[in-house]
Design a protein around this motif. Structure first.
Motif, PDB file in Angstrom:
ATOM      1  N   ARG A  89       0.892  -1.177  -0.070  1.00 37.16           N
ATOM      2  CA  ARG A  89       0.053   0.055   0.173  1.00 37.16           C
ATOM      3  C   ARG A  89       0.909   1.246   0.170  1.00 37.16           C
ATOM      4  O   ARG A  89       0.587   2.275  -0.849  1.00 37.16           O
ATOM      5  CB  ARG A  89      -1.163   0.080   1.275  1.00 37.16           C
ATOM      6  CG  ARG A  89      -1.727   1.178   1.274  1.00 37.16           C
ATOM      7  CD  ARG A  89      -2.820   1.269   2.396  1.00 37.16           C
ATOM      8  NE  ARG A  89      -3.835   1.123   1.853  1.00 37.16           N
ATOM      9  CZ  ARG A  89      -4.874   0.844   2.688  1.00 37.16           C
ATOM     10  NH1 ARG A  89      -4.862   0.450   3.836  1.00 37.16           N
ATOM     11  NH2 ARG A  89      -6.049   0.577   2.110  1.00 37.16           N
ATOM     12  N   ALA A  90       1.802   1.328   0.790  1.00 43.05           N
ATOM     13  CA  ALA A  90       2.882   2.468   0.784  1.00 43.05           C
ATOM     14  C   ALA A  90       3.365   2.692  -0.467  1.00 43.05           C
ATOM     15  O   ALA A  90       3.603   3.740  -1.053  1.00 43.05           O
ATOM     16  CB  ALA A  90       3.730   2.339   1.977  1.00 43.05           C
ATOM     17  N   ALA A  91       4.013   1.584  -1.126  1.00 43.82           N
ATOM     18  CA  ALA A  91       4.516   1.542  -2.636  1.00 43.82           C
ATOM     19  C   ALA A  91       3.598   2.154  -3.428  1.00 43.82           C
ATOM     20  O   ALA A  91       4.004   2.997  -4.335  1.00 43.82           O
ATOM     21  CB  ALA A  91       5.181   0.445  -2.695  1.00 43.82           C
ATOM     22  N   TYR A  92       2.296   1.578  -3.517  1.00 48.14           N
ATOM     23  CA  TYR A  92       1.471   2.336  -4.401  1.00 48.14           C
ATOM     24  C   TYR A  92       1.050   3.517  -4.153  1.00 48.14           C
ATOM     25  O   TYR A  92       1.087   4.454  -5.110  1.00 48.14           O
ATOM     26  CB  TYR A  92       0.041   1.203  -4.271  1.00 48.14           C
ATOM     27  CG  TYR A  92      -0.968   1.799  -5.574  1.00 48.14           C
ATOM     28  CD1 TYR A  92      -0.901   1.144  -6.507  1.00 48.14           C
ATOM     29  CD2 TYR A  92      -1.843   2.417  -5.124  1.00 48.14           C
ATOM     30  CE1 TYR A  92      -1.738   1.297  -7.569  1.00 48.14           C
ATOM     31  CE2 TYR A  92      -2.810   2.748  -6.084  1.00 48.14           C
ATOM     32  CZ  TYR A  92      -2.692   2.263  -7.360  1.00 48.14           C
ATOM     33  OH  TYR A  92      -3.582   2.733  -8.482  1.00 48.14           O
ATOM     34  N   ARG A  93       0.812   4.051  -3.068  1.00 45.64           N
ATOM     35  CA  ARG A  93       0.515   5.471  -2.729  1.00 45.64           C
ATOM     36  C   ARG A  93       1.752   6.379  -3.057  1.00 45.64           C
ATOM     37  O   ARG A  93       1.081   7.563  -3.492  1.00 45.64           O
ATOM     38  CB  ARG A  93       0.038   5.601  -1.127  1.00 45.64           C
ATOM     39  CG  ARG A  93      -1.213   5.075  -0.948  1.00 45.64           C
ATOM     40  CD  ARG A  93      -1.636   5.311   0.422  1.00 45.64           C
ATOM     41  NE  ARG A  93      -3.258   4.855   0.441  1.00 45.64           N
ATOM     42  CZ  ARG A  93      -3.870   4.986   1.603  1.00 45.64           C
ATOM     43  NH1 ARG A  93      -3.222   5.740   2.729  1.00 45.64           N
ATOM     44  NH2 ARG A  93      -5.133   4.851   1.594  1.00 45.64           N
ATOM     45  N   SER A  94       2.853   5.860  -2.824  1.00 39.01           N
ATOM     46  CA  SER A  94       4.026   6.899  -3.134  1.00 39.01           C
ATOM     47  C   SER A  94       4.287   6.803  -4.520  1.00 39.01           C
ATOM     48  O   SER A  94       5.224   7.580  -4.767  1.00 39.01           O
ATOM     49  CB  SER A  94       5.154   6.651  -2.119  1.00 39.01           C
ATOM     50  OG  SER A  94       5.733   5.231  -2.572  1.00 39.01           O
ATOM     51  N   ARG A 110     -10.006   4.853  -7.596  1.00 45.07           N
ATOM     52  CA  ARG A 110     -10.104   5.278  -6.184  1.00 45.07           C
ATOM     53  C   ARG A 110      -9.019   6.580  -6.124  1.00 45.07           C
ATOM     54  O   ARG A 110      -9.279   7.220  -5.091  1.00 45.07           O
ATOM     55  CB  ARG A 110      -9.898   4.587  -5.293  1.00 45.07           C
ATOM     56  CG  ARG A 110     -10.827   3.337  -5.206  1.00 45.07           C
ATOM     57  CD  ARG A 110     -10.591   2.506  -4.184  1.00 45.07           C
ATOM     58  NE  ARG A 110     -11.306   1.226  -4.085  1.00 45.07           N
ATOM     59  CZ  ARG A 110     -11.676   0.573  -2.901  1.00 45.07           C
ATOM     60  NH1 ARG A 110     -10.675   0.427  -1.938  1.00 45.07           N
ATOM     61  NH2 ARG A 110     -12.469  -0.518  -3.190  1.00 45.07           N
ATOM     62  N   GLY A 111      -8.105   6.867  -7.076  1.00 45.77           N
ATOM     63  CA  GLY A 111      -7.437   7.900  -6.953  1.00 45.77           C
ATOM     64  C   GLY A 111      -6.258   7.755  -5.809  1.00 45.77           C
ATOM     65  O   GLY A 111      -6.053   8.759  -5.322  1.00 45.77           O
ATOM     66  N   GLN A 112      -5.774   6.587  -5.641  1.00 48.41           N
ATOM     67  CA  GLN A 112      -5.005   6.359  -4.349  1.00 48.41           C
ATOM     68  C   GLN A 112      -3.417   6.389  -4.954  1.00 48.41           C
ATOM     69  O   GLN A 112      -2.590   6.262  -3.999  1.00 48.41           O
ATOM     70  CB  GLN A 112      -5.364   5.054  -3.468  1.00 48.41           C
ATOM     71  CG  GLN A 112      -6.746   5.211  -3.046  1.00 48.41           C
ATOM     72  CD  GLN A 112      -6.568   3.879  -2.201  1.00 48.41           C
ATOM     73  OE1 GLN A 112      -5.773   3.022  -2.092  1.00 48.41           O
ATOM     74  NE2 GLN A 112      -7.776   3.971  -1.451  1.00 48.41           N
ATOM     75  N   GLY A 113      -3.329   6.402  -6.272  1.00 49.27           N
ATOM     76  CA  GLY A 113      -1.555   6.536  -6.378  1.00 49.27           C
ATOM     77  C   GLY A 113      -0.958   7.641  -6.448  1.00 49.27           C
ATOM     78  O   GLY A 113      -1.460   8.746  -6.282  1.00 49.27           O
ATOM     79  N   SER A 114       0.268   7.718  -6.751  1.00 47.26           N
ATOM     80  CA  SER A 114       1.057   8.950  -6.799  1.00 47.26           C
ATOM     81  C   SER A 114       1.060   9.934  -5.752  1.00 47.26           C
ATOM     82  O   SER A 114       0.898  11.320  -6.040  1.00 47.26           O
ATOM     83  CB  SER A 114       0.732   9.823  -8.311  1.00 47.26           C
ATOM     84  OG  SER A 114       0.711   8.828  -9.259  1.00 47.26           O
ATOM     85  N   GLY A 115       0.994   9.446  -4.537  1.00 40.99           N
ATOM     86  CA  GLY A 115       1.270  10.254  -3.332  1.00 40.99           C
ATOM     87  C   GLY A 115      -0.026  10.807  -3.007  1.00 40.99           C
ATOM     88  O   GLY A 115      -0.160  11.718  -1.990  1.00 40.99           O
ATOM     89  N   SER A 116      -1.276  10.720  -3.481  1.00 41.25           N
ATOM     90  CA  SER A 116      -2.500  11.159  -2.969  1.00 41.25           C
ATOM     91  C   SER A 116      -2.832  10.799  -1.613  1.00 41.25           C
ATOM     92  O   SER A 116      -2.370   9.692  -1.149  1.00 41.25           O
ATOM     93  CB  SER A 116      -3.743  10.592  -3.818  1.00 41.25           C
ATOM     94  OG  SER A 116      -4.245   9.449  -3.613  1.00 41.25           O
ATOM     95  N   THR A 117      -3.557  11.500  -0.797  1.00 36.17           N
ATOM     96  CA  THR A 117      -3.823  11.039   0.626  1.00 36.17           C
ATOM     97  C   THR A 117      -5.263  10.712   0.810  1.00 36.17           C
ATOM     98  O   THR A 117      -6.116  11.464   1.601  1.00 36.17           O
ATOM     99  CB  THR A 117      -3.290  12.254   1.549  1.00 36.17           C
ATOM    100  OG1 THR A 117      -4.069  13.366   1.008  1.00 36.17           O
ATOM    101  CG2 THR A 117      -1.905  12.519   1.557  1.00 36.17           C
TER     102      THR A 117
END
Length: 120
Positions: A89-94, A110-117
């Motif tokens: 999850r951390a790798a995907y989000r960052s 869901r728009g969770q990639g590329s550092g979104s919070t």
């Protein structure tokens, strides 16, 4: 006779477990992206630890030692999947993974990639 067979089986489990743990360590160092490293850090490592614990259990054979070995095995099986999930999850989000390697990206909508919070 039975003790000798148990000792030999224990030795085989210890060697197999050590080789799997070594393979996991090599995989963590050599694999290119976070998801591959996560896989190498969890799958063969858990099986390697379980084989090591089985080898130790076959060698020691006392009830107190077997209880402690069982606790270690349960905690290993309970924590490794959770750790892998959090690392993934951390790798995907960052954005620290190659999206071209993903077969399907269920989280893209869901728009969770590329550092979104977004929500956890």
């Amino acid at each position: 006779m039975i003790a000798t067979i148990a000792d030999w089986l224990g030795a085989g489990c210890l060697v197999a477990g050590a080789l799997l743990a070594l393979a996991a360590g090599v995989g963590v160092l050599r694999f290119p992206d976070a998801l591959s490293r996560m896989h190498a850090a969890t799958k063969p490592q858990v099986l390697g630890v379980l084989l090591l614990l089985l080898g130790i259990a076959l060698r020691l054979r006392s009830p107190a030692d077997l209880g402690m070995i069982l606790l270690v095995a349960v905690f290993q099986l309970a924590t490794a999947p959770v750790a892998a999930q959090m690392i993934g999850r951390a790798a995907y989000r960052s954005g620290r993974l190659d999206r071209g390697l993903l077969d399907a990206d269920e989280l893209a909508d869901r728009g969770q990639g590329s550092g979104s919070t977004g929500p956890a």
